[in-house]
Write a protein that holds these residues in place. Structure first.
Motif, PDB file in Angstrom:
ATOM      1  N   ILE A 126      -8.101  -3.739   5.682  1.00 32.49           N
ATOM      2  CA  ILE A 126      -9.397  -3.493   5.041  1.00 32.49           C
ATOM      3  C   ILE A 126      -9.505  -2.038   4.596  1.00 32.49           C
ATOM      4  CG2 ILE A 126     -11.886  -3.378   5.457  1.00 32.49           C
ATOM      5  CD1 ILE A 126     -11.529  -5.818   7.330  1.00 32.49           C
ATOM      6  N   ALA A 127      -9.095  -1.113   5.461  1.00 34.01           N
ATOM      7  CA  ALA A 127      -9.175   0.312   5.114  1.00 34.01           C
ATOM      8  C   ALA A 127      -8.249   0.649   3.956  1.00 34.01           C
ATOM      9  CB  ALA A 127      -8.826   1.151   6.345  1.00 34.01           C
ATOM     10  N   LEU A 128      -7.007   0.173   3.994  1.00 33.19           N
ATOM     11  CA  LEU A 128      -6.041   0.474   2.933  1.00 33.19           C
ATOM     12  C   LEU A 128      -6.419  -0.197   1.620  1.00 33.19           C
ATOM     13  CD1 LEU A 128      -2.763   0.203   5.028  1.00 33.19           C
ATOM     14  CD2 LEU A 128      -3.716   2.286   4.028  1.00 33.19           C
TER      15      LEU A 128
ATOM     16  N   LEU B 203      -9.227   1.873   0.052  1.00 30.45           N
ATOM     17  CA  LEU B 203      -8.681   3.083  -0.576  1.00 30.45           C
ATOM     18  C   LEU B 203      -7.966   2.757  -1.882  1.00 30.45           C
ATOM     19  CD1 LEU B 203      -7.280   4.948   2.572  1.00 30.45           C
ATOM     20  CD2 LEU B 203      -9.305   5.550   1.219  1.00 30.45           C
ATOM     21  N   LEU B 204      -7.251   1.628  -1.892  1.00 29.25           N
ATOM     22  CA  LEU B 204      -6.537   1.229  -3.106  1.00 29.25           C
ATOM     23  C   LEU B 204      -7.500   0.975  -4.257  1.00 29.25           C
ATOM     24  CD1 LEU B 204      -3.709   0.448  -4.256  1.00 29.25           C
ATOM     25  CD2 LEU B 204      -4.227  -1.906  -3.588  1.00 29.25           C
ATOM     26  N   TRP B 205      -8.610   0.288  -3.972  1.00 27.31           N
ATOM     27  CA  TRP B 205      -9.586   0.006  -5.026  1.00 27.31           C
ATOM     28  C   TRP B 205     -10.321   1.283  -5.447  1.00 27.31           C
ATOM     29  CZ3 TRP B 205     -10.445  -4.201  -7.990  1.00 27.31           C
ATOM     30  CH2 TRP B 205      -9.764  -5.368  -7.631  1.00 27.31           C
TER      31      TRP B 205
ATOM     32  N   LYS C 264     -11.051   5.279  -9.777  1.00 26.86           N
ATOM     33  CA  LYS C 264     -11.103   6.691 -10.124  1.00 26.86           C
ATOM     34  C   LYS C 264      -9.934   7.149 -10.976  1.00 26.86           C
ATOM     35  CE  LYS C 264     -13.821   8.366  -6.189  1.00 26.86           C
ATOM     36  NZ  LYS C 264     -13.845   9.286  -5.032  1.00 26.86           N
ATOM     37  N   ARG C 265      -9.064   6.245 -11.326  1.00 30.39           N
ATOM     38  CA  ARG C 265      -7.901   6.662 -12.103  1.00 30.39           C
ATOM     39  C   ARG C 265      -8.355   7.148 -13.474  1.00 30.39           C
ATOM     40  NH1 ARG C 265      -8.649   1.509 -13.405  1.00 30.39           N
ATOM     41  NH2 ARG C 265      -7.798   0.622 -15.326  1.00 30.39           N
TER      42      ARG C 265
ATOM     43  N   TYR D  56       0.788  -1.231   0.000  1.00 25.22           N
ATOM     44  CA  TYR D  56       0.000   0.000   0.000  1.00 25.22           C
ATOM     45  C   TYR D  56       0.822   1.284   0.000  1.00 25.22           C
ATOM     46  CZ  TYR D  56      -3.512  -3.419   1.406  1.00 25.22           C
ATOM     47  OH  TYR D  56      -4.329  -4.509   1.449  1.00 25.22           O
ATOM     48  N   CYS D  57       2.134   1.187   0.010  1.00 26.39           N
ATOM     49  CA  CYS D  57       2.950   2.405   0.115  1.00 26.39           C
ATOM     50  C   CYS D  57       3.916   2.564  -1.056  1.00 26.39           C
ATOM     51  CB  CYS D  57       3.735   2.390   1.435  1.00 26.39           C
ATOM     52  SG  CYS D  57       2.701   2.286   2.903  1.00 26.39           S
ATOM     53  N   ARG D  58       3.606   1.982  -2.195  1.00 24.56           N
ATOM     54  CA  ARG D  58       4.541   2.030  -3.320  1.00 24.56           C
ATOM     55  C   ARG D  58       4.638   3.412  -3.946  1.00 24.56           C
ATOM     56  NH1 ARG D  58       6.193  -2.808  -5.898  1.00 24.56           N
ATOM     57  NH2 ARG D  58       5.650  -4.645  -4.648  1.00 24.56           N
ATOM     58  N   GLN D  59       3.698   4.297  -3.645  1.00 20.09           N
ATOM     59  CA  GLN D  59       3.769   5.632  -4.234  1.00 20.09           C
ATOM     60  C   GLN D  59       4.943   6.430  -3.674  1.00 20.09           C
ATOM     61  OE1 GLN D  59       1.397   4.349  -2.361  1.00 20.09           O
ATOM     62  NE2 GLN D  59       0.295   5.875  -1.102  1.00 20.09           N
TER      63      GLN D  59
END
Length: 388
Positions: free
Chosen positions: A361-363, A366-368, A373-374, A237-240
């Motif tokens: 679950i929260a992360l 947000l990822l989906w 929305k991309r 979840y932190c690859r950005q």
């Protein structure tokens, strides 16, 4: 004078009432205090000579007399006994009640004594069986006797071992209810010691292993149950935040592996100390360690991003990591159960798991959401050749 005489009479009345109360309670008090001691001269009908027995007070007014004759261990146990209840002495491989065998004795309402061998297959009453076929304790036939003298019960029996026994995990327990149809009630109190029959010395089994158990459990929970899952969450979840996510991921995973190896080393030490029959827990732990080694090796032999093998490496690295986290969680829960660690450990680890699950679950949500929305990618520009 009348007032003074009244006070004097009242004081004397209180003294008399106290004396009468003590007299009434005397049978109950003496019933809970053993009159036996190592200096007592016993004249009991047992299967061996009591005059040559060694004697040691062991726990809670329990007195153990013993002697080894070759591979035969002669036992005479005495304990305080009131008007009801049972007294037991068990032999264990790891200091725990489960999978141990015990000799239990009691006196019924007709003042008849009973002594019986039990196999303690579990903590529920249905698993405590009055069945010699499952017991691993070879009690010599017709050596079992029980006596009741004054306020003391005596259990005597002989056990045959494959060789002279030295240090052994011994359990002591007593219950307040007399067994009905050989069904034991839950113990009122219990203790586990390591008794050396060659020297007559004992030590608390819990004192010598509790610190190892706590450290083994704490290190493995922190390593496989906290650091490694956090490292996996960072990778997903932190690859950005490149390349910070990668160094954080490696740092958490390597730290988790190091702490995990330390916890497993303590587990091996504990296993050798207790000779515990925890085959499933041990096997899962070895499996988790092997998966951890594979993950560390995967870091060292990571293909380049453009290599054809990179996608297969990614697939293997991701799924082996997920399997490691799942199996580690299973083994942590199972280990807490085996160690009978108590509610605090269960609640503590449950809280850790809950935080990790809520975070995932929260992360993941947000990822989906970001993925849906991309912005749509524009079509690739193509050149067409025309002929005029």
């Amino acid at each position: 004078m009348a007032l003074v005489m009244l006070r004097s009479d009242s004081k004397g009345g209180w003294i008399m009432a106290a004396l009468l109360l003590l007299q009434a309670l005397a049978p109950l008090i003496t019933a809970q205090t053993s009159s036996d001691s190592c200096n007592a001269n016993l004249n009991l009908d047992v299967a061996f000579d009591t005059k040559t027995l060694k004697c040691e007070p062991v726990w809670n007014s329990f007195i153990l007399r013993f002697e080894q004759s070759g591979n035969i261990l002669n036992i005479l146990l005495s304990a305080p006994y009131g008007t009801a209840g049972w007294v037991g002495m068990g032999f264990s491989n790891d200091g725990n009640m489960v999978r141990s065998s015990a000799m239990v004795g009691w006196i019924d309402s007709n003042r008849n004594g009973t002594i019986q061998l039990y196999y303690l297959g579990g903590k529920s009453p249905s698993l405590v069986k009055q069945d010699n076929t499952e017991s691993r304790l070879a009690v010599v036939s017709k050596s079992e006797r029980v006596h009741y003298l004054g306020s003391t019960i005596y259990l005597s029996f002989q056990v045959q071992f494959s060789e002279p026994v030295k240090a052994k995990h011994i359990l002591f327990a007593h219950g307040s209810a007399t067994p009905v149809n050989y069904q034991l009630s839950e113990h009122t109190d219990k203790d586990s010691i390591v008794f050396d029959f060659s020297t007559g010395t004992s030590s608390s089994a819990s004192a010598s292993t509790d610190a190892l158990k706590r450290n083994h459990g704490a290190l493995n929970i922190f390593a496989w149950g906290v650091l490694v899952p956090i490292g996996a969450i960072i990778a997903r979840y932190c690859r950005q935040w490149d390349p910070a996510w990668f160094y954080l991921h490696v740092g958490f995973q390597v730290s988790g592996f190091i702490f995990g190896v330390a916890g497993i080393v303590l587990g091996v030490t504990l296993y050798n100390k207790l000779a515990a029959a925890v085959h499933a827990h041990r096997g899962i732990g070895i499996f988790v360690l092997v998966l951890g080694i594979f993950q560390v090796l995967a870091l060292l032999f990571r293909p380049d991003k453009d290599a054809k093998m990179r996608k297969y490496w990614n697939w293997g690295h991701h799924w082996l990591g997920r399997l490691l986290i799942f199996m580690a969680a299973v083994n942590i829960v199972y280990g807490i159960h085996l160690a009978e660690a108590g509610k605090g450990w269960k609640v503590g680890y449950g809280f850790v798991v809950a935080i990790l699950l809520v975070s995932v679950i929260a992360l993941e949500s947000l990822l989906w959401i970001r993925w849906y929305k991309r912005p749509a990618e524009p079509p690739a520009f193509q050149m067409y050749s025309t002929h005029g």
